[in-house]
Design an enzyme around this catalytic site. Structure first.
Site, PDB file in Angstrom:
ATOM      1  N   ARG A 158      -9.344  -3.964 -14.169  1.00  0.00           N
ATOM      2  CA  ARG A 158     -10.473  -4.841 -13.864  1.00  0.00           C
ATOM      3  C   ARG A 158     -11.406  -4.854 -15.065  1.00  0.00           C
ATOM      4  O   ARG A 158     -11.542  -3.861 -15.785  1.00  0.00           O
ATOM      5  CB  ARG A 158     -11.234  -4.349 -12.620  1.00  0.00           C
ATOM      6  N   VAL A 175      -5.391  -4.060 -18.046  1.00  0.00           N
ATOM      7  CA  VAL A 175      -4.777  -4.886 -17.009  1.00  0.00           C
ATOM      8  C   VAL A 175      -5.294  -4.461 -15.631  1.00  0.00           C
ATOM      9  O   VAL A 175      -4.681  -4.758 -14.607  1.00  0.00           O
ATOM     10  CB  VAL A 175      -3.235  -4.789 -17.050  1.00  0.00           C
ATOM     11  N   HIS A 214      -6.306 -13.248 -16.699  1.00  0.00           N
ATOM     12  CA  HIS A 214      -6.082 -12.483 -15.470  1.00  0.00           C
ATOM     13  C   HIS A 214      -4.796 -12.938 -14.772  1.00  0.00           C
ATOM     14  O   HIS A 214      -4.799 -13.303 -13.585  1.00  0.00           O
ATOM     15  CB  HIS A 214      -7.277 -12.628 -14.521  1.00  0.00           C
ATOM     16  N   ALA A 235      -1.629 -11.131 -15.149  1.00  0.00           N
ATOM     17  CA  ALA A 235      -0.579 -10.120 -15.282  1.00  0.00           C
ATOM     18  C   ALA A 235       0.382 -10.131 -14.097  1.00  0.00           C
ATOM     19  O   ALA A 235       1.563  -9.794 -14.243  1.00  0.00           O
ATOM     20  CB  ALA A 235      -1.197  -8.734 -15.452  1.00  0.00           C
ATOM     21  N   GLU A 258     -15.446 -13.127 -15.127  1.00  0.00           N
ATOM     22  CA  GLU A 258     -14.410 -14.160 -15.164  1.00  0.00           C
ATOM     23  C   GLU A 258     -14.869 -15.434 -14.468  1.00  0.00           C
ATOM     24  O   GLU A 258     -15.567 -15.355 -13.443  1.00  0.00           O
ATOM     25  CB  GLU A 258     -13.131 -13.629 -14.510  1.00  0.00           C
TER      26      GLU A 258
END
Length: 337
Positions: free
Chosen positions: A254, A252, A301, A303, A283
Protein backbone atom coordinates in the site's frame (compact mmCIF):
# COMPACT_ATOMS: atom_id res chain seq x y z
CA UNK A 1 -30.13 -40.92 -13.05
CA UNK A 2 -29.64 -37.87 -10.84
CA UNK A 3 -26.14 -36.78 -10.05
CA UNK A 4 -25.00 -36.79 -6.44
CA UNK A 5 -25.44 -33.41 -4.76
CA UNK A 6 -22.62 -31.74 -2.84
CA UNK A 7 -22.94 -31.12 0.90
CA UNK A 8 -23.53 -27.47 0.14
CA UNK A 9 -26.32 -28.16 -2.37
CA UNK A 10 -28.00 -30.44 0.14
CA UNK A 11 -28.18 -27.51 2.57
CA UNK A 12 -29.92 -25.15 0.18
CA UNK A 13 -32.56 -25.56 -2.49
CA UNK A 14 -32.89 -23.00 -5.30
CA UNK A 15 -35.77 -21.44 -3.38
CA UNK A 16 -33.69 -20.69 -0.29
CA UNK A 17 -30.30 -19.56 -1.49
CA UNK A 18 -28.30 -17.86 1.26
CA UNK A 19 -28.36 -14.07 1.12
CA UNK A 20 -25.09 -12.24 0.45
CA UNK A 21 -24.74 -8.45 0.44
CA UNK A 22 -22.53 -6.85 -2.21
CA UNK A 23 -20.80 -3.95 -0.47
CA UNK A 24 -19.31 -1.58 -3.04
CA UNK A 25 -18.83 2.05 -3.85
CA UNK A 26 -21.14 3.21 -6.67
CA UNK A 27 -18.12 3.40 -8.98
CA UNK A 28 -16.93 -0.15 -8.16
CA UNK A 29 -18.23 -3.44 -9.47
CA UNK A 30 -17.15 -7.02 -9.17
CA UNK A 31 -14.76 -7.97 -12.01
CA UNK A 32 -16.48 -8.77 -15.30
CA UNK A 33 -13.80 -11.25 -16.42
CA UNK A 34 -14.41 -13.89 -15.22
CA UNK A 35 -18.11 -12.94 -14.85
CA UNK A 36 -18.35 -12.88 -11.06
CA UNK A 37 -22.07 -12.22 -10.82
CA UNK A 38 -22.98 -15.01 -13.26
CA UNK A 39 -20.85 -17.49 -11.34
CA UNK A 40 -22.17 -16.45 -7.93
CA UNK A 41 -25.89 -16.38 -8.77
CA UNK A 42 -26.41 -20.17 -8.91
CA UNK A 43 -25.20 -20.41 -5.31
CA UNK A 44 -26.26 -17.19 -3.55
CA UNK A 45 -29.00 -14.58 -3.56
CA UNK A 46 -27.00 -11.38 -4.09
CA UNK A 47 -28.24 -8.06 -2.75
CA UNK A 48 -26.71 -4.95 -4.29
CA UNK A 49 -28.21 -1.74 -2.84
CA UNK A 50 -26.76 0.35 -5.67
CA UNK A 51 -28.78 -1.64 -8.22
CA UNK A 52 -32.03 -1.27 -6.25
CA UNK A 53 -34.66 1.38 -7.10
CA UNK A 54 -35.18 2.38 -3.46
CA UNK A 55 -32.80 4.53 -1.37
CA UNK A 56 -29.66 2.80 -0.07
CA UNK A 57 -30.49 3.13 3.65
CA UNK A 58 -34.05 1.95 3.17
CA UNK A 59 -32.93 -1.08 1.16
CA UNK A 60 -30.30 -2.02 3.71
CA UNK A 61 -32.72 -1.64 6.63
CA UNK A 62 -35.32 -3.83 4.93
CA UNK A 63 -32.88 -6.69 4.34
CA UNK A 64 -30.57 -6.26 7.35
CA UNK A 65 -31.81 -9.25 9.36
CA UNK A 66 -31.42 -11.67 6.46
CA UNK A 67 -27.80 -10.73 5.69
CA UNK A 68 -25.27 -13.07 7.28
CA UNK A 69 -22.44 -12.55 4.78
CA UNK A 70 -21.15 -9.79 2.56
CA UNK A 71 -18.64 -9.42 -0.23
CA UNK A 72 -16.76 -6.14 -0.01
CA UNK A 73 -15.53 -5.05 -3.42
CA UNK A 74 -11.99 -3.68 -3.63
CA UNK A 75 -11.29 -0.91 -1.12
CA UNK A 76 -14.94 -0.24 -0.22
CA UNK A 77 -14.96 0.77 3.48
CA UNK A 78 -16.45 -1.46 6.15
CA UNK A 79 -16.76 0.77 9.22
CA UNK A 80 -18.06 0.06 12.71
CA UNK A 81 -21.07 2.26 11.91
CA UNK A 82 -21.82 0.20 8.81
CA UNK A 83 -21.48 -3.06 10.74
CA UNK A 84 -24.03 -1.79 13.28
CA UNK A 85 -26.61 -1.75 10.47
CA UNK A 86 -26.15 -5.51 9.96
CA UNK A 87 -26.98 -7.25 13.27
CA UNK A 88 -26.82 -10.81 11.86
CA UNK A 89 -23.61 -10.48 9.89
CA UNK A 90 -21.13 -13.29 10.47
CA UNK A 91 -18.72 -13.10 7.50
CA UNK A 92 -16.97 -10.47 5.41
CA UNK A 93 -15.36 -11.77 2.22
CA UNK A 94 -12.67 -9.36 1.08
CA UNK A 95 -11.77 -9.24 -2.61
CA UNK A 96 -8.39 -7.57 -2.04
CA UNK A 97 -5.21 -8.63 -0.29
CA UNK A 98 -5.13 -5.54 1.94
CA UNK A 99 -7.60 -5.03 4.76
CA UNK A 100 -6.96 -1.43 5.79
CA UNK A 101 -10.47 -0.49 4.61
CA UNK A 102 -12.10 -2.91 7.07
CA UNK A 103 -12.49 -2.10 10.77
CA UNK A 104 -10.95 -5.34 12.05
CA UNK A 105 -11.27 -4.52 15.79
CA UNK A 106 -14.99 -3.93 15.29
CA UNK A 107 -15.25 -7.25 13.46
CA UNK A 108 -13.41 -9.03 16.27
CA UNK A 109 -15.67 -7.50 18.91
CA UNK A 110 -18.71 -8.76 17.02
CA UNK A 111 -17.25 -12.19 16.24
CA UNK A 112 -17.44 -11.51 12.51
CA UNK A 113 -15.02 -13.62 10.46
CA UNK A 114 -13.01 -11.87 7.74
CA UNK A 115 -11.33 -13.42 4.72
CA UNK A 116 -8.99 -11.79 2.23
CA UNK A 117 -7.74 -12.60 -1.25
CA UNK A 118 -3.98 -12.64 -0.80
CA UNK A 119 -3.74 -16.36 -1.54
CA UNK A 120 -5.53 -15.81 -4.87
CA UNK A 121 -3.28 -12.90 -5.81
CA UNK A 122 0.06 -13.91 -4.30
CA UNK A 123 1.70 -15.40 -7.39
CA UNK A 124 0.75 -12.55 -9.72
CA UNK A 125 1.72 -9.85 -7.22
CA UNK A 126 5.05 -11.61 -6.67
CA UNK A 127 5.63 -11.69 -10.43
CA UNK A 128 4.92 -7.96 -10.59
CA UNK A 129 7.29 -7.20 -7.70
CA UNK A 130 10.12 -9.10 -9.37
CA UNK A 131 9.28 -7.44 -12.69
CA UNK A 132 9.48 -3.98 -11.14
CA UNK A 133 12.80 -4.87 -9.54
CA UNK A 134 14.31 -6.12 -12.79
CA UNK A 135 12.94 -3.08 -14.62
CA UNK A 136 14.56 -0.66 -12.15
CA UNK A 137 17.86 -2.55 -12.08
CA UNK A 138 18.17 -2.99 -15.85
CA UNK A 139 16.51 0.35 -16.73
CA UNK A 140 14.08 -1.37 -19.10
CA UNK A 141 11.29 1.24 -19.12
CA UNK A 142 13.81 4.05 -19.41
CA UNK A 143 15.53 2.19 -22.28
CA UNK A 144 12.18 1.85 -24.04
CA UNK A 145 11.69 5.63 -23.79
CA UNK A 146 15.26 6.13 -25.02
CA UNK A 147 14.59 4.09 -28.18
CA UNK A 148 11.08 5.45 -28.84
CA UNK A 149 12.37 9.00 -28.39
CA UNK A 150 14.93 8.33 -31.13
CA UNK A 151 17.78 9.09 -28.78
CA UNK A 152 19.79 5.98 -29.70
CA UNK A 153 21.18 7.42 -32.97
CA UNK A 154 22.03 10.67 -31.14
CA UNK A 155 23.56 9.53 -27.85
CA UNK A 156 24.84 6.14 -29.12
CA UNK A 157 25.42 4.65 -25.66
CA UNK A 158 22.89 3.87 -22.95
CA UNK A 159 23.78 3.82 -19.21
CA UNK A 160 24.69 0.50 -17.64
CA UNK A 161 22.12 -1.43 -15.69
CA UNK A 162 22.72 -3.64 -12.65
CA UNK A 163 22.64 -7.39 -12.10
CA UNK A 164 19.86 -8.96 -10.02
CA UNK A 165 21.72 -12.12 -9.10
CA UNK A 166 23.34 -12.02 -5.69
CA UNK A 167 21.51 -8.93 -4.45
CA UNK A 168 20.59 -8.77 -0.76
CA UNK A 169 16.80 -8.46 -0.68
CA UNK A 170 14.86 -7.51 2.45
CA UNK A 171 11.17 -8.42 2.32
CA UNK A 172 8.85 -6.46 4.60
CA UNK A 173 5.93 -8.80 5.25
CA UNK A 174 6.59 -12.50 4.66
CA UNK A 175 3.00 -13.66 4.19
CA UNK A 176 1.68 -15.46 1.13
CA UNK A 177 2.86 -12.71 -1.25
CA UNK A 178 6.22 -12.20 0.44
CA UNK A 179 6.86 -15.94 0.44
CA UNK A 180 6.21 -16.13 -3.31
CA UNK A 181 8.60 -13.21 -3.86
CA UNK A 182 11.26 -14.97 -1.79
CA UNK A 183 10.80 -18.16 -3.80
CA UNK A 184 11.31 -16.32 -7.09
CA UNK A 185 14.31 -14.30 -5.96
CA UNK A 186 15.98 -17.34 -4.42
CA UNK A 187 16.10 -18.73 -7.96
CA UNK A 188 18.14 -15.63 -8.91
CA UNK A 189 20.62 -16.50 -6.14
CA UNK A 190 19.55 -13.46 -4.12
CA UNK A 191 20.20 -13.38 -0.38
CA UNK A 192 16.83 -13.09 1.36
CA UNK A 193 16.05 -11.60 4.77
CA UNK A 194 12.73 -10.40 6.17
CA UNK A 195 10.82 -8.32 8.67
CA UNK A 196 7.41 -9.40 9.95
CA UNK A 197 5.24 -9.00 13.04
CA UNK A 198 7.07 -11.94 14.52
CA UNK A 199 9.73 -14.46 13.55
CA UNK A 200 8.47 -17.44 11.58
CA UNK A 201 10.02 -20.64 12.97
CA UNK A 202 9.73 -22.59 9.71
CA UNK A 203 11.39 -19.89 7.56
CA UNK A 204 15.10 -20.35 6.78
CA UNK A 205 15.80 -16.66 6.08
CA UNK A 206 17.31 -14.23 8.61
CA UNK A 207 14.73 -12.26 10.58
CA UNK A 208 15.08 -8.58 11.52
CA UNK A 209 12.68 -7.23 14.12
CA UNK A 210 13.60 -3.66 13.10
CA UNK A 211 13.06 -2.44 9.53
CA UNK A 212 16.00 -0.02 9.75
CA UNK A 213 18.31 -2.94 10.57
CA UNK A 214 16.86 -4.89 7.65
CA UNK A 215 17.47 -1.91 5.35
CA UNK A 216 21.05 -1.50 6.55
CA UNK A 217 21.73 -5.10 5.53
CA UNK A 218 19.89 -5.02 2.19
CA UNK A 219 20.41 -3.73 -1.34
CA UNK A 220 16.66 -3.86 -2.01
CA UNK A 221 13.56 -3.51 0.18
CA UNK A 222 10.34 -5.07 -1.13
CA UNK A 223 7.15 -4.03 0.66
CA UNK A 224 4.21 -6.41 0.73
CA UNK A 225 2.94 -6.20 4.32
CA UNK A 226 -0.53 -5.15 5.41
CA UNK A 227 -1.23 -1.47 6.02
CA UNK A 228 -2.10 -0.91 9.70
CA UNK A 229 -1.57 1.86 12.23
CA UNK A 230 1.74 0.21 13.10
CA UNK A 231 2.95 -0.09 9.49
CA UNK A 232 1.85 3.34 8.22
CA UNK A 233 5.06 5.12 7.11
CA UNK A 234 7.11 2.14 8.27
CA UNK A 235 9.52 3.20 5.52
CA UNK A 236 10.63 6.58 6.85
CA UNK A 237 13.69 8.80 6.49
CA UNK A 238 15.81 6.68 8.83
CA UNK A 239 15.03 3.51 6.88
CA UNK A 240 15.84 5.14 3.56
CA UNK A 241 19.15 6.50 4.83
CA UNK A 242 19.97 3.04 6.23
CA UNK A 243 19.22 1.53 2.83
CA UNK A 244 21.76 3.86 1.25
CA UNK A 245 22.48 5.63 -2.01
CA UNK A 246 22.50 2.45 -4.10
CA UNK A 247 19.46 0.95 -2.40
CA UNK A 248 16.14 0.27 -4.14
CA UNK A 249 12.57 0.22 -2.82
CA UNK A 250 9.83 -1.87 -4.46
CA UNK A 251 6.28 -1.36 -3.17
CA UNK A 252 3.43 -3.72 -4.09
CA UNK A 253 1.68 -3.32 -0.72
CA UNK A 254 0.00 0.00 0.00
CA UNK A 255 1.21 3.52 -0.75
CA UNK A 256 1.07 4.66 2.86
CA UNK A 257 3.63 2.07 3.93
CA UNK A 258 6.12 4.71 2.72
CA UNK A 259 6.38 8.34 3.77
CA UNK A 260 5.91 9.43 0.17
CA UNK A 261 7.11 13.02 0.60
CA UNK A 262 10.36 11.77 2.12
CA UNK A 263 10.71 9.15 -0.62
CA UNK A 264 10.43 11.84 -3.28
CA UNK A 265 13.07 13.96 -1.53
CA UNK A 266 15.47 11.02 -1.21
CA UNK A 267 15.05 10.06 -4.86
CA UNK A 268 15.49 13.62 -6.14
CA UNK A 269 18.57 14.16 -3.94
CA UNK A 270 20.10 10.80 -4.85
CA UNK A 271 19.92 9.53 -1.26
CA UNK A 272 18.54 6.19 -2.49
CA UNK A 273 19.18 4.50 -5.82
CA UNK A 274 15.69 4.03 -7.23
CA UNK A 275 12.17 2.67 -6.77
CA UNK A 276 9.52 0.53 -8.40
CA UNK A 277 6.07 1.63 -7.23
CA UNK A 278 2.71 -0.01 -7.94
CA UNK A 279 0.94 1.90 -5.17
CA UNK A 280 0.82 5.49 -3.91
CA UNK A 281 -0.47 7.46 -0.94
CA UNK A 282 -3.08 9.48 -2.82
CA UNK A 283 -4.13 7.33 -5.76
CA UNK A 284 -4.55 8.03 -8.62
CA UNK A 285 -2.42 11.11 -7.96
CA UNK A 286 1.32 10.49 -8.29
CA UNK A 287 3.91 13.09 -7.17
CA UNK A 288 4.96 14.99 -10.27
CA UNK A 289 8.61 14.86 -9.20
CA UNK A 290 8.63 11.12 -9.87
CA UNK A 291 7.49 11.42 -13.46
CA UNK A 292 10.83 12.59 -14.82
CA UNK A 293 13.08 10.17 -12.94
CA UNK A 294 14.54 7.35 -15.02
CA UNK A 295 15.47 5.37 -11.90
CA UNK A 296 11.81 5.09 -10.92
CA UNK A 297 9.29 2.71 -12.50
CA UNK A 298 5.61 3.54 -11.96
CA UNK A 299 2.60 1.22 -12.22
CA UNK A 300 -1.12 2.05 -11.67
CA UNK A 301 -1.90 -0.31 -8.75
CA UNK A 302 -2.29 -3.24 -11.12
CA UNK A 303 -0.12 -5.97 -9.60
CA UNK A 304 -3.16 -8.25 -9.21
CA UNK A 305 -4.69 -7.44 -12.59
CA UNK A 306 -4.56 -10.69 -14.56
CA UNK A 307 -7.39 -12.94 -15.77
CA UNK A 308 -5.80 -15.77 -13.82
CA UNK A 309 -5.86 -13.90 -10.53
CA UNK A 310 -9.51 -12.94 -10.99
CA UNK A 311 -10.40 -16.55 -11.75
CA UNK A 312 -8.62 -17.59 -8.57
CA UNK A 313 -10.44 -14.83 -6.67
CA UNK A 314 -13.79 -16.08 -7.94
CA UNK A 315 -13.03 -19.63 -6.85
CA UNK A 316 -11.81 -18.45 -3.43
CA UNK A 317 -14.86 -16.20 -2.92
CA UNK A 318 -17.32 -18.99 -3.75
CA UNK A 319 -15.40 -21.49 -1.61
CA UNK A 320 -15.34 -19.18 1.44
CA UNK A 321 -19.04 -18.40 1.17
CA UNK A 322 -19.99 -22.05 0.71
CA UNK A 323 -17.83 -23.02 3.68
CA UNK A 324 -19.45 -20.37 5.87
CA UNK A 325 -23.01 -21.33 5.02
CA UNK A 326 -22.16 -25.03 5.48
CA UNK A 327 -20.44 -24.44 8.85
CA UNK A 328 -17.08 -25.60 7.51
CA UNK A 329 -13.62 -24.03 7.94
CA UNK A 330 -12.95 -20.91 5.89
CA UNK A 331 -10.15 -21.07 3.34
CA UNK A 332 -8.48 -17.69 3.81
CA UNK A 333 -9.58 -16.45 7.20
CA UNK A 334 -7.67 -13.48 8.61
CA UNK A 335 -5.90 -14.04 11.91
CA UNK A 336 -7.23 -12.27 14.99
CA UNK A 337 -3.70 -11.26 16.02
Amino acid sequence: MATKQTDYQQHFSSQELPVVLVNRLPSFRLPSKPPFIDNLLPHFHLLDPHDAPEPYDSFLSRHAHSIRALITVGPTPVTAEFLNLLPCLGLIVGTSAGLDHIDLPACRSRGIAVTNASSAFSEDVADCAVGLLIDVLRRISAADRFVRGQMWPVKKEYPLGFKLGGKRVGIVGLGSIGSEIAKRLSAFNCSIAYNSRKKKPSVPFPFYANVSDLAANSDVLILCCALTEETTHIINKDVMIALGKQGLIINVGRGSLIDEKVLVQCLVRGEIGGAGLDVFENEPNVPKELLGLDNVVLSPHCAVMTPESFEALLQLTVANLKAFFSNKPLLSVVSNE
